[in-house]
Scaffold this active site. Structure first.
Site, PDB file in Angstrom:
ATOM      1  N   ASP A   1       0.309  -1.043  -0.168  1.00  0.00           N
ATOM      2  CA  ASP A   1       0.208   0.036   0.272  1.00  0.00           C
ATOM      3  C   ASP A   1       1.073   1.207  -0.214  1.00  0.00           C
ATOM      4  O   ASP A   1       1.888   1.568   0.782  1.00  0.00           O
ATOM      5  CB  ASP A   1      -0.665  -0.257   1.204  1.00  0.00           C
ATOM      6  CG  ASP A   1      -1.724   1.008   1.116  1.00  0.00           C
ATOM      7  OD1 ASP A   1      -3.007   0.532   1.082  1.00  0.00           O
ATOM      8  OD2 ASP A   1      -1.358   2.235   1.130  1.00  0.00           O
TER       9      ASP A   1
ATOM     10  N   ASN B   1     -12.839  -3.430   2.874  1.00  0.00           N
ATOM     11  CA  ASN B   1     -13.765  -2.062   2.745  1.00  0.00           C
ATOM     12  C   ASN B   1     -14.548  -2.247   1.885  1.00  0.00           C
ATOM     13  O   ASN B   1     -14.470  -2.401   0.494  1.00  0.00           O
ATOM     14  CB  ASN B   1     -12.439  -1.002   2.741  1.00  0.00           C
ATOM     15  CG  ASN B   1     -11.739  -0.503   4.036  1.00  0.00           C
ATOM     16  OD1 ASN B   1     -12.539  -0.729   4.881  1.00  0.00           O
ATOM     17  ND2 ASN B   1     -11.173   0.336   3.793  1.00  0.00           N
TER      18      ASN B   1
ATOM     19  N   GLU C   1     -12.050   3.269  -1.037  1.00  0.00           N
ATOM     20  CA  GLU C   1     -12.136   4.434  -2.352  1.00  0.00           C
ATOM     21  C   GLU C   1     -11.453   4.388  -3.696  1.00  0.00           C
ATOM     22  O   GLU C   1     -11.129   5.471  -4.299  1.00  0.00           O
ATOM     23  CB  GLU C   1     -10.298   5.229  -1.320  1.00  0.00           C
ATOM     24  CG  GLU C   1     -11.156   6.274   0.103  1.00  0.00           C
ATOM     25  CD  GLU C   1      -9.276   6.529  -0.071  1.00  0.00           C
ATOM     26  OE1 GLU C   1      -7.735   6.536   0.236  1.00  0.00           O
ATOM     27  OE2 GLU C   1     -10.237   7.515   1.375  1.00  0.00           O
ATOM     28  N   VAL C   2      -9.963   3.062  -3.539  1.00  0.00           N
ATOM     29  CA  VAL C   2     -10.096   2.633  -4.896  1.00  0.00           C
ATOM     30  C   VAL C   2     -11.341   1.458  -5.079  1.00  0.00           C
ATOM     31  O   VAL C   2     -11.287   0.346  -4.729  1.00  0.00           O
ATOM     32  CB  VAL C   2      -8.892   2.210  -4.872  1.00  0.00           C
ATOM     33  CG1 VAL C   2      -8.645   1.559  -6.009  1.00  0.00           C
ATOM     34  CG2 VAL C   2      -8.014   3.404  -4.702  1.00  0.00           C
TER      35      VAL C   2
ATOM     36  N   HIS D   1     -10.431  -5.289  -3.030  1.00  0.00           N
ATOM     37  CA  HIS D   1      -8.981  -5.288  -2.480  1.00  0.00           C
ATOM     38  C   HIS D   1      -9.160  -5.481  -0.892  1.00  0.00           C
ATOM     39  O   HIS D   1     -10.264  -5.244  -0.372  1.00  0.00           O
ATOM     40  CB  HIS D   1      -7.735  -4.384  -2.498  1.00  0.00           C
ATOM     41  CG  HIS D   1      -8.507  -3.186  -2.941  1.00  0.00           C
ATOM     42  ND1 HIS D   1      -9.114  -2.176  -3.088  1.00  0.00           N
ATOM     43  CD2 HIS D   1      -8.607  -2.324  -0.665  1.00  0.00           C
ATOM     44  CE1 HIS D   1      -9.560  -1.322  -2.305  1.00  0.00           C
ATOM     45  NE2 HIS D   1      -8.548  -1.436  -0.996  1.00  0.00           N
TER      46      HIS D   1
ATOM     47  N   HIS E   1      -6.925  -5.884   2.605  1.00  0.00           N
ATOM     48  CA  HIS E   1      -6.372  -5.156   2.809  1.00  0.00           C
ATOM     49  C   HIS E   1      -5.131  -6.267   3.808  1.00  0.00           C
ATOM     50  O   HIS E   1      -5.865  -6.842   4.343  1.00  0.00           O
ATOM     51  CB  HIS E   1      -6.455  -3.709   3.705  1.00  0.00           C
ATOM     52  CG  HIS E   1      -6.851  -2.891   3.012  1.00  0.00           C
ATOM     53  ND1 HIS E   1      -6.087  -1.779   3.035  1.00  0.00           N
ATOM     54  CD2 HIS E   1      -8.015  -2.086   2.676  1.00  0.00           C
ATOM     55  CE1 HIS E   1      -7.046  -0.543   2.102  1.00  0.00           C
ATOM     56  NE2 HIS E   1      -8.021  -1.275   2.012  1.00  0.00           N
TER      57      HIS E   1
HETATM   58  P1  DGP Z   1      -9.910   1.695   0.492  1.00  0.00           P
HETATM   59  O1  DGP Z   1     -10.288   2.720   1.147  1.00  0.00           O
HETATM   60  O2  DGP Z   1     -10.228   0.266   1.109  1.00  0.00           O
HETATM   61  O3  DGP Z   1     -10.201   2.164  -0.930  1.00  0.00           O
HETATM   62  O4  DGP Z   1      -7.760   1.544   0.516  1.00  0.00           O
HETATM   63  C1  DGP Z   1      -7.547   1.814  -0.722  1.00  0.00           C
HETATM   64  C2  DGP Z   1      -6.072   1.944  -0.493  1.00  0.00           C
HETATM   65  O5  DGP Z   1      -5.517   2.170  -2.081  1.00  0.00           O
HETATM   66  C3  DGP Z   1      -5.295   3.089   0.383  1.00  0.00           C
HETATM   67  O6  DGP Z   1      -5.402   2.329   1.662  1.00  0.00           O
HETATM   68  C4  DGP Z   1      -4.247   3.796  -0.352  1.00  0.00           C
HETATM   69  C5  DGP Z   1      -4.372   2.975  -1.380  1.00  0.00           C
HETATM   70  N1  DGP Z   1      -3.746   3.595  -2.806  1.00  0.00           N
HETATM   71  C6  DGP Z   1      -4.437   4.022  -3.467  1.00  0.00           C
HETATM   72  N2  DGP Z   1      -3.718   4.865  -4.581  1.00  0.00           N
HETATM   73  C7  DGP Z   1      -2.212   3.517  -4.064  1.00  0.00           C
HETATM   74  C8  DGP Z   1      -1.274   3.659  -5.151  1.00  0.00           C
HETATM   75  O7  DGP Z   1      -1.259   4.213  -6.821  1.00  0.00           O
HETATM   76  N3  DGP Z   1      -0.793   2.523  -5.260  1.00  0.00           N
HETATM   77  C9  DGP Z   1      -1.260   1.833  -4.542  1.00  0.00           C
HETATM   78  N4  DGP Z   1       0.223   1.014  -3.970  1.00  0.00           N
HETATM   79  N5  DGP Z   1      -1.697   2.339  -3.360  1.00  0.00           N
HETATM   80  C10 DGP Z   1      -2.299   2.973  -3.472  1.00  0.00           C
END
Ligand code: DGP
Length: 117
Positions: free
Chosen positions: A33, A90, A98-99, A103, A105
C-alpha cells in the site's frame, strides 16, 4: 457505477504504473500500500474487473478463494502469520472504500484494536 478500466489498480495490474509487487499468480496480484497504516500493509487484488464485494457474482467464488489463500501465503512469506494479521475488505462508502477495484488489505506488524473505528 461501472468498472473503471483506467482506475489505479487496473493500471497496476496491467503494469502501466509501478507498484512494489510482493506476490503474483494468474488471477491474483499483491503489492505494498502506498500509504501504509501498519508496518506491513499489502493490498491483495483479483485481476478480475470487480469493483467491490457487492459487485461479485457467484462465478467468482474460485478466484475469491484464491485471494484468501494468497493472503495466507503472503502472511507466511512476510513472517507475520504467527504474531497475527488483519484482513480488511472495505465495501462502499460507509466502510471508507476509496478505490473501486476489489482488494483485501493485509495489515500486520503491530497490535490492532477492535472494533475498528
Ligand atoms: P480502500 O479505502 O479500501 O479503497 O483502500 C485503498 C487503498 O489503496 C489505500 O490504503 C491507499 C491505496 N492506494 C491508493 N492509490 C494507490 C497507488 O497508486 N498505489 C498503491 N500501491 N496503493 C494505493
Amino acid at each position: 457505477m461501472t468498472y473503471d478500466e483506467n482506475g489505479i489498480f487496473a493500471k497496476i495490474i496491467r503494469k502501466e504504473i509501478p507498484a512494489k509487487i510482493v506476490y503474483e499468480t494468474e488471477n491474483v496480484l499483491a503489492f505494498e500500500d502506498v500509504n501504509p497504516k501498519a508496518p506491513v500493509h499489502v493490498l491483495i487484488v483479483p485481476k478480475l474487473r470487480v469493483m467491490s464485494v457487492d459487485d461479485l457474482a457467484d462465478e467468482h467464488a474460485q478466484v475469491m478463494g484464491e485471494l484468501l489463500l494468497a493472503a495466507r501465503d503472503i502472511a507466511r512469506e512476510l513472517g507475520v502469520n504467527e504474531h497475527g494479521y488483519r484482513l480488511v475488505i472495505n465495501t462502499n462508502a460507509n466502510a471508507g472504500q476509496e478505490v473501486f477495484h476489489l482488494h483485501v488489505h493485509l495489515l500486520a506488524g503491530r497490535k490492532m484494536t477492535w472494533p475498528p473505528g
